[in-house]
Design an enzyme around this catalytic site. Sequence first.
Site, mmCIF file in Angstrom:
data_model
loop_
_atom_site.group_PDB
_atom_site.id
_atom_site.type_symbol
_atom_site.label_atom_id
_atom_site.label_comp_id
_atom_site.label_asym_id
_atom_site.label_seq_id
_atom_site.Cartn_x
_atom_site.Cartn_y
_atom_site.Cartn_z
ATOM 1 C CE LYS A 65 -4.290 -1.762 1.691
ATOM 2 N NZ LYS A 65 -5.198 -2.047 2.783
ATOM 3 C CG ASN A 86 -7.842 0.978 -0.709
ATOM 4 O OD1 ASN A 86 -8.013 1.995 -1.373
ATOM 5 N ND2 ASN A 86 -8.825 0.411 -0.040
ATOM 6 C CG ASP A 101 -7.886 0.429 3.291
ATOM 7 O OD1 ASP A 101 -8.737 -0.356 2.846
ATOM 8 O OD2 ASP A 101 -6.663 0.255 3.152
ATOM 9 N N GLY A 125 -0.212 -2.023 14.811
ATOM 10 C CA GLY A 125 0.272 -2.037 13.431
ATOM 11 C C GLY A 125 0.497 -0.622 12.931
ATOM 12 C CB ALA A 126 2.950 1.380 12.133
ATOM 13 N N GLY A 128 0.106 0.116 5.808
ATOM 14 C CA GLY A 128 -0.760 0.914 4.943
ATOM 15 C C GLY A 128 -2.159 1.080 5.502
ATOM 16 C CE1 TYR A 210 -10.855 -9.194 3.656
ATOM 17 C CE2 TYR A 210 -11.466 -11.501 3.846
ATOM 18 C CZ TYR A 210 -10.821 -10.482 3.177
ATOM 19 O OH TYR A 210 -10.147 -10.748 2.023
ATOM 20 N N GLY A 229 -13.623 -7.372 10.401
ATOM 21 C CA GLY A 229 -13.371 -6.432 9.303
ATOM 22 C C GLY A 229 -14.261 -6.612 8.081
HETATM 23 P P1 NAP Z 1 1.064 -3.725 5.513
HETATM 24 O O1 NAP Z 1 1.088 -2.360 4.936
HETATM 25 O O2 NAP Z 1 2.039 -4.721 4.991
HETATM 26 O O3 NAP Z 1 1.249 -3.609 7.111
HETATM 27 C C1 NAP Z 1 1.261 -4.763 7.897
HETATM 28 C C2 NAP Z 1 1.368 -4.374 9.361
HETATM 29 O O4 NAP Z 1 1.201 -5.557 10.122
HETATM 30 C C3 NAP Z 1 2.718 -3.769 9.756
HETATM 31 O O5 NAP Z 1 2.514 -2.888 10.829
HETATM 32 C C4 NAP Z 1 3.486 -5.008 10.208
HETATM 33 O O6 NAP Z 1 4.496 -4.710 11.146
HETATM 34 C C5 NAP Z 1 2.402 -5.782 10.908
HETATM 35 N N1 NAP Z 1 2.637 -7.229 10.911
HETATM 36 C C6 NAP Z 1 2.736 -8.052 9.839
HETATM 37 N N2 NAP Z 1 2.916 -9.322 10.240
HETATM 38 C C7 NAP Z 1 2.951 -9.297 11.611
HETATM 39 C C8 NAP Z 1 3.109 -10.289 12.614
HETATM 40 N N3 NAP Z 1 3.296 -11.579 12.319
HETATM 41 N N4 NAP Z 1 3.089 -9.887 13.908
HETATM 42 C C9 NAP Z 1 2.915 -8.588 14.235
HETATM 43 N N5 NAP Z 1 2.773 -7.602 13.328
HETATM 44 C C10 NAP Z 1 2.781 -7.953 12.029
HETATM 45 O O7 NAP Z 1 -0.382 -4.408 5.342
HETATM 46 P P2 NAP Z 1 -1.810 -3.678 5.251
HETATM 47 O O8 NAP Z 1 -2.136 -3.504 3.823
HETATM 48 O O9 NAP Z 1 -1.808 -2.536 6.171
HETATM 49 O O10 NAP Z 1 -2.805 -4.845 5.781
HETATM 50 C C11 NAP Z 1 -2.768 -5.245 7.135
HETATM 51 C C12 NAP Z 1 -3.933 -6.187 7.434
HETATM 52 O O11 NAP Z 1 -5.177 -5.499 7.377
HETATM 53 C C13 NAP Z 1 -4.069 -7.372 6.472
HETATM 54 O O12 NAP Z 1 -4.420 -8.510 7.210
HETATM 55 C C14 NAP Z 1 -5.191 -6.948 5.563
HETATM 56 O O13 NAP Z 1 -5.897 -8.043 4.983
HETATM 57 C C15 NAP Z 1 -6.097 -6.196 6.538
HETATM 58 N N6 NAP Z 1 -6.965 -5.212 5.885
HETATM 59 C C16 NAP Z 1 -8.313 -5.426 5.904
HETATM 60 C C17 NAP Z 1 -9.153 -4.497 5.317
HETATM 61 C C18 NAP Z 1 -10.643 -4.704 5.333
HETATM 62 O O14 NAP Z 1 -11.323 -4.137 4.484
HETATM 63 N N7 NAP Z 1 -11.190 -5.444 6.269
HETATM 64 C C19 NAP Z 1 -8.636 -3.369 4.684
HETATM 65 C C20 NAP Z 1 -7.253 -3.183 4.701
HETATM 66 C C21 NAP Z 1 -6.435 -4.113 5.296
HETATM 67 P P3 NAP Z 1 5.983 -4.280 10.712
HETATM 68 O O15 NAP Z 1 5.941 -2.812 10.474
HETATM 69 O O16 NAP Z 1 6.806 -4.674 11.883
HETATM 70 O O17 NAP Z 1 6.313 -5.073 9.460
#
Ligand code: NAP
Length: 259
Positions: A65, A86, A101, A125-126, A128, A210, A229
């Site tokens: 993202k 996104n 989002d 988390g930090a 996208g 979700y 979600g």
């Molecule tokens: P992203 O940009 O890659 O960010 C992932 C985040 O999760 C980072 O803060 C990362 O920490 C942390 N993380 C990853 N694996 C981890 C683990 N094993 N233990 C602890 N922290 C971990 O991903 P994103 O696009 O933001 O998506 C994050 C999640 O949200 C996904 O599961 C996605 O499917 C979900 N999501 C859902 C919706 C919805 O509509 N329901 C919308 C958006 C996203 P680091 O910084 O340390 O790498």
Amino acid sequence: MTRVFLIGDPIARSLSPAMHNAAFQNLGLDVRYELLETPPHKLREAIARVRADDCLGANVTIPHKESVIQYLDDVDAWARTIGSVNTLFKRDGKLIGASTDGEGFLHALRDARVEVQNARVVILGAGGAARAVAFALARAKVASIAILNRTPARAQLLADLVRAHSPIDITANDERAIEHATLIVNTTPAGALPPGTNFPREAIVFDLVYHHTDFLRAAERAGARAIDGLGMLVYQGAASFKMWTGHDAPVSIMWQAVQ
Ligand code: NAP
């Protein structure tokens, strides 16, 4: 036939194809939503695929993202501020990035009748999605935000970024905030509270994943209210759908498809 892609990794279990294909079909549009599993070293190639004439645009998810922005012709003002995209769509031959989002997240909270104004929020988390959630909550005038992340420097970066755009009380990596939180939002794929901390009984706990996760089950065991979600998925998807097609999304059809 035209296409919309989902670009991310891993994405095999995504509900987005079922949701969007049901919506395209419902409106009689000859469009297919397809997975384009894309590890980081293939991101440039994936964006080249989206630029082809048979493609209307894309969704972008974990872990691209933020990094996708460098490959686009432009991003809208909101996505530029939050540094996260996104949705990719085309205007006047240009490939544009946007983020739905935050809008999807707030809409899901409204649906669940959760009042966010003055909430004391903890974001896990930090990445996208966390960026979109943090900026949306700051705009919705929550009282405070504490960001906790596996990589502490990224939490600090996001807190600094939000602080530069909003007068909100925002901290990074302060686990003590959990004790007094009224809203805890997990934006990681593997929700967990830091060791030695517990869910406050009165809190609302939202997991962007979700389905009903272990994280949500643990929150419920502690007496908190848990929200998954799925609603966010539908509402962020509905906003993306409009950008690709110009049509209002058939939200009830999308709900049926994901349930
Ligand atoms: P992203 O940009 O890659 O960010 C992932 C985040 O999760 C980072 O803060 C990362 O920490 C942390 N993380 C990853 N694996 C981890 C683990 N094993 N233990 C602890 N922290 C971990 O991903 P994103 O696009 O933001 O998506 C994050 C999640 O949200 C996904 O599961 C996605 O499917 C979900 N999501 C859902 C919706 C919805 O509509 N329901 C919308 C958006 C996203 P680091 O910084 O340390 O790498």
